[in-house]
Every structure is written in structure tokens, then in C-alpha cells.
Design a protein around this motif. Structure first.
Motif, PDB file in Angstrom:
ATOM      1  N   SER A  95      13.216 125.613  64.110  1.00 51.17           N
ATOM      2  CA  SER A  95      12.660 124.480  63.356  1.00 51.17           C
ATOM      3  C   SER A  95      13.749 123.458  63.027  1.00 51.17           C
ATOM      4  O   SER A  95      13.513 122.253  63.059  1.00 51.17           O
ATOM      5  CB  SER A  95      11.971 124.960  62.077  1.00 51.17           C
ATOM      6  OG  SER A  95      12.905 125.639  61.249  1.00 51.17           O
TER       7      SER A  95
ATOM      8  N   GLY B  89      14.344 114.030  70.446  1.00 52.21           N
ATOM      9  CA  GLY B  89      13.208 114.951  70.428  1.00 52.21           C
ATOM     10  C   GLY B  89      11.880 114.281  70.308  1.00 52.21           C
ATOM     11  O   GLY B  89      11.663 113.157  70.109  1.00 52.21           O
TER      12      GLY B  89
ATOM     13  N   GLN C 204      15.101 115.368  66.674  1.00 54.10           N
ATOM     14  CA  GLN C 204      14.341 114.173  66.301  1.00 54.10           C
ATOM     15  C   GLN C 204      15.234 113.157  65.594  1.00 54.10           C
ATOM     16  O   GLN C 204      15.213 111.977  65.898  1.00 54.10           O
ATOM     17  CB  GLN C 204      13.165 114.541  65.405  1.00 54.10           C
ATOM     18  CG  GLN C 204      12.020 115.195  66.151  1.00 54.10           C
ATOM     19  CD  GLN C 204      10.858 115.479  65.224  1.00 54.10           C
ATOM     20  OE1 GLN C 204      11.025 115.882  64.077  1.00 54.10           O
ATOM     21  NE2 GLN C 204       9.649 115.280  65.747  1.00 54.10           N
TER      22      GLN C 204
ATOM     23  N   THR D 291      16.523 123.022  64.824  1.00 49.50           N
ATOM     24  CA  THR D 291      16.869 122.400  66.106  1.00 49.50           C
ATOM     25  C   THR D 291      15.917 121.253  66.406  1.00 49.50           C
ATOM     26  O   THR D 291      16.348 120.152  66.760  1.00 49.50           O
ATOM     27  CB  THR D 291      16.823 123.434  67.248  1.00 49.50           C
ATOM     28  OG1 THR D 291      17.780 124.463  66.975  1.00 49.50           O
ATOM     29  CG2 THR D 291      17.130 122.804  68.592  1.00 49.50           C
ATOM     30  N   HIS D 292      14.642 121.489  66.230  1.00 48.30           N
ATOM     31  CA  HIS D 292      13.625 120.462  66.494  1.00 48.30           C
ATOM     32  C   HIS D 292      13.852 119.232  65.601  1.00 48.30           C
ATOM     33  O   HIS D 292      13.857 118.092  66.069  1.00 48.30           O
ATOM     34  CB  HIS D 292      12.231 121.043  66.289  1.00 48.30           C
ATOM     35  CG  HIS D 292      11.131 120.062  66.507  1.00 48.30           C
ATOM     36  ND1 HIS D 292      10.782 119.599  67.752  1.00 48.30           N
ATOM     37  CD2 HIS D 292      10.308 119.435  65.628  1.00 48.30           C
ATOM     38  CE1 HIS D 292       9.797 118.731  67.638  1.00 48.30           C
ATOM     39  NE2 HIS D 292       9.487 118.617  66.350  1.00 48.30           N
ATOM     40  N   LYS D 293      14.070 119.477  64.311  1.00 46.67           N
ATOM     41  CA  LYS D 293      14.273 118.391  63.355  1.00 46.67           C
ATOM     42  C   LYS D 293      15.538 117.596  63.690  1.00 46.67           C
ATOM     43  O   LYS D 293      15.540 116.359  63.665  1.00 46.67           O
ATOM     44  CB  LYS D 293      14.363 118.946  61.936  1.00 46.67           C
ATOM     45  CG  LYS D 293      14.543 117.896  60.873  1.00 46.67           C
ATOM     46  CD  LYS D 293      14.572 118.534  59.491  1.00 46.67           C
ATOM     47  CE  LYS D 293      14.781 117.477  58.415  1.00 46.67           C
ATOM     48  NZ  LYS D 293      14.839 118.060  57.084  1.00 46.67           N
TER      49      LYS D 293
ATOM     50  N   HIS E 288      21.558 117.770  71.920  1.00 51.28           N
ATOM     51  CA  HIS E 288      20.892 118.885  72.602  1.00 51.28           C
ATOM     52  C   HIS E 288      21.895 119.731  73.381  1.00 51.28           C
ATOM     53  O   HIS E 288      21.891 120.960  73.291  1.00 51.28           O
ATOM     54  CB  HIS E 288      19.794 118.365  73.534  1.00 51.28           C
ATOM     55  CG  HIS E 288      19.116 119.457  74.303  1.00 51.28           C
ATOM     56  ND1 HIS E 288      19.559 119.873  75.540  1.00 51.28           N
ATOM     57  CD2 HIS E 288      18.053 120.225  73.990  1.00 51.28           C
ATOM     58  CE1 HIS E 288      18.790 120.854  75.957  1.00 51.28           C
ATOM     59  NE2 HIS E 288      17.861 121.086  75.044  1.00 51.28           N
TER      60      HIS E 288
END
Length: 162
Positions: A150, A162, A157, A152-154, A134
Motif C-alpha cells: 500500500s 503510478g 502516485q 509502494t502504491h502511494k 519504481h
């Protein structure tokens, strides 16, 4: 020894983040074409260009002459750095560190395994080489490196953040 070939975009982002050693640590050797090296030096601030020069001098990045484009393969419409990186990856049967969409698509059609800077950061986090994906992504975005929300989120995780 295994290796990875890198394109300019990820190298510039890694230089700005002070993480140029990650491709070598993850893949054994990081090769760049002389064209990519020149692009890196002309597209960044002087202190980031100095980091890239120092990485080459220390053997963290190895500059190679790109081979000619393979006979019988039509050359995609890409910039010279991307073309040289793809040709070098083909020549060494190596994965390619590239984030540019058209270049990735062309490389994938040629069967070249791909790694993006986000995937490299996940590897680095899993190996304990960085403490926070992050924080690195935030710094890269602040420096102007585009990473889709999208993705970044993946990635967060996958990194367990995340």
C-alpha cells in the motif's frame, strides 16, 4: 545549515542502492550517531559497509556522539541505534530519517518530524536526482528491504509514476 538525522535501516537501504548522498542533498547535512554508524557497518555486506565508510570520509554523512537521553523523558523500548538517533534528532531539533514502525511512533510522540526512505525518494524524484522511484524501490525490495504494498502504491502516485 539545516540537517537530518538518520537511522541505520534507511542508510543501509540507500547504501545498497548507491544513493547515500540523498539525505545530505535534500536536507543540507546528514547526521548519524556513532551507534548507528556501528550498526550499519556490522549489518551489511562488506562492499555496502565500504560505501558507508566512504560516505563518512567524504562528509556525506557526519558521525556524532549521541547526547544522553533527555532527563524527564521515559526512554522507549527500542534498539540502541534507534534511541541514539532519536536523542540526536531531539538535540539538533532535526527531522529523523527512520522507517522502523515502533521508532517512528516514539519519535512522533516526541514531536520529531519524520521522513521515511520512500518520502526521501519522492523528494529525489521531484528534484531530478533520480529518474525512477519504481526502479529504486524494486531494487530495495529485491535486497530485502520491506516496503508495504500500500505504501509502494502511494509513493509511486506521489512520484507521478503510478
Amino acid at each position: 545549515m539545516s540537517c537530518i538525522v538518520a537511522d541505520a535501516g534507511p542508510l543501509i537501504a540507500l547504501a545498497k542502492a548507491g544513493l547515500l548522498e540523498l539525505p545530505r542533498r535534500a536536507f543540507g547535512q546528514a547526521l548519524i550517531s556513532s551507534t548507528v554508524f556501528d550498526e550499519c557497518l556490522t549489518q551489511v555486506r562488506s562492499h555496502d559497509a565500504q560505501r558507508i565508510r566512504e560516505a563518512v570520509e567524504a562528509g556525506v554523512l557526519v558521525v556524532c556522539s549521541a547526547p544522553d537521553w533527555p532527563v524527564g523523558r521515559p526512554a522507549p523500548r527500542l534498539d540502541p541505534g534507534e534511541l541514539s538517533a532519536i536523542a540526536l534528532a531531539l538535540h539538533h531539533s532535526a527531522p529523523l530519517l527512520m522507517d522502523e514502525k515502533r521508532g517512528r511512533r516514539s519519535a512522533a510522540r516526541m514531536g520529531i518530524p519524520l521522513v521515511g526512505v520512500c518520502g526521501l525518494l519522492v523528494i529525489a524524484k521531484r528534484q531530478g536526482w533520480i529518474s525512477s522511484v519504481h526502479d529504486v524501490l524494486t531494487a530495495m525490495k529485491r535486497d530485502g528491504y520491506y516496503i508495504a504494498p500500500s505504501l509502494t502504491h502511494k509513493v509511486l502516485q506521489l512520484a507521478g509514476e503510478g
